[in-house]
Design an enzyme around this catalytic site. Structure first.
Site, short mmCIF file in Angstrom:
data_model
loop_
_atom_site.label_atom_id
_atom_site.label_comp_id
_atom_site.label_asym_id
_atom_site.label_seq_id
_atom_site.Cartn_x
_atom_site.Cartn_y
_atom_site.Cartn_z
N ARG A 83 42.45 -45.42 28.04
CA ARG A 83 41.57 -44.26 27.82
C ARG A 83 40.63 -44.02 29.01
NH1 ARG A 83 38.87 -44.51 22.05
NH2 ARG A 83 38.87 -46.74 22.41
N HIS A 104 47.44 -41.85 26.58
CA HIS A 104 46.24 -41.12 26.21
C HIS A 104 46.16 -39.77 26.93
CE1 HIS A 104 42.41 -40.73 24.28
NE2 HIS A 104 41.76 -40.61 25.41
N ASP A 126 39.28 -33.67 17.86
CA ASP A 126 38.40 -33.35 19.00
C ASP A 126 39.07 -32.33 19.90
OD1 ASP A 126 40.25 -34.85 20.53
OD2 ASP A 126 39.10 -36.68 20.26
N LYS A 168 33.37 -32.41 18.55
CA LYS A 168 32.37 -33.46 18.40
C LYS A 168 31.55 -33.62 19.68
CE LYS A 168 35.45 -37.14 19.87
NZ LYS A 168 36.35 -38.19 19.50
N ARG A 216 29.28 -36.62 21.59
CA ARG A 216 28.90 -38.04 21.57
C ARG A 216 27.62 -38.27 22.36
NH1 ARG A 216 33.17 -41.66 20.05
NH2 ARG A 216 35.23 -40.72 20.15
N ASP A 274 46.20 -37.19 15.97
CA ASP A 274 45.56 -37.87 17.10
C ASP A 274 46.54 -38.86 17.72
OD1 ASP A 274 43.51 -38.31 18.87
OD2 ASP A 274 42.07 -39.01 17.38
N ALA A 317 38.01 -45.55 13.83
CA ALA A 317 38.27 -44.56 12.78
C ALA A 317 37.04 -43.73 12.45
CB ALA A 317 38.85 -45.20 11.51
N GLY A 318 35.98 -43.87 13.23
CA GLY A 318 34.74 -43.12 13.00
C GLY A 318 34.94 -41.62 13.11
N THR A 319 35.56 -41.19 14.21
CA THR A 319 35.80 -39.76 14.45
C THR A 319 36.70 -39.20 13.35
OG1 THR A 319 35.66 -40.09 16.83
CG2 THR A 319 36.71 -38.07 16.11
#
Length: 203
Positions: free
Chosen positions: A2, A36, A76, A99, A101, A125, A131-133
């Protein structure tokens, strides 16, 4: 994987370092799935076979859910291209979760661009980390009037409180590939095999 771009000054592009390390170890060809970002292929000076998990998810969705009421969503802005491929393939609408951040792995706020009222939403995704997003996006989509929310992610990194977040979320199910082995079992998570796709590519 990433850390593939400079989004602010003095940030390393560590994915390039990993590419160099792999080549220095003597690897002369890479076969991978859902990087990614597509441009990571350019970090290598050796042939790269970049497989897409779409083939696996397309057939699963086709055979297991009613697509007449489905709306695809990107959790996102960066994943819009990925989600659009699904919306285009099944000729269904697309919505975007935007989103913001404040710091890594922590979302400050999120908004939904598009109409999800009365729809069965599928979040698309490439990987799920904490797994927050994903859970936040699912929750906001349900608040906006969606009937159900499920998600599909190629790589189940599932670090930190990921399993707990998924269990406590409004997600109907999470579809993942077996590119990373799960460390816990969960009734919400369904694992699809990449074996046939890789075997076909190798052959």
């Amino acid at each position: 994987a990433r850390q593939d771009r400079k989004d602010k000054p003095r940030v390393p592009i560590s994915a390039k370092l990993i590419a160099n390390l792999i080549q220095a170890a003597g690897v002369d060809r890479i076969m991978t799935m859902d990087l990614h970002a597509d441009q990571i292929q350019g970090f290598f000076d050796i042939p790269v076979d970049h497989l897409k998990s779409q083939a696996i998810f397309f057939s699963h969705l086709q055979n297991n859910i009613d697509l007449d009421n489905v709306t695809f969503a990107s959790p996102d802005v960066g994943g819009v291209k990925r989600a659009r491929a699904y919306a285009k393939h099944f000729q269904r609408p697309l919505v975007i979760c935007d989103k913001y951040r404040k710091r890594a792995n922590e979302i400050a706020e999120m908004t939904v661009i598009g109409d999800v009222s009365g729809a069965d939403v599928v979040l698309v995704d490439d990987l799920v980390d904490t797994a927050g997003t994903l859970c936040r996006a699912a929750s906001i989509i349900m608040e906006k009037g969606a009937t159900s929310v499920r998600a599909l992610c190629t790589h189940p990194v599932l670090s930190g409180k990921a399993y707990e977040n998924i269990e406590n979320s409004v997600l109907k199910e999470l579809l993942v590939c077996d590119t990373i082995p799960l460390t816990q079992k969960s009734d919400r998570i369904k694992v699809l095999s990449t074996a046939k796709l890789f075997a076909r590519a190798i052959r």
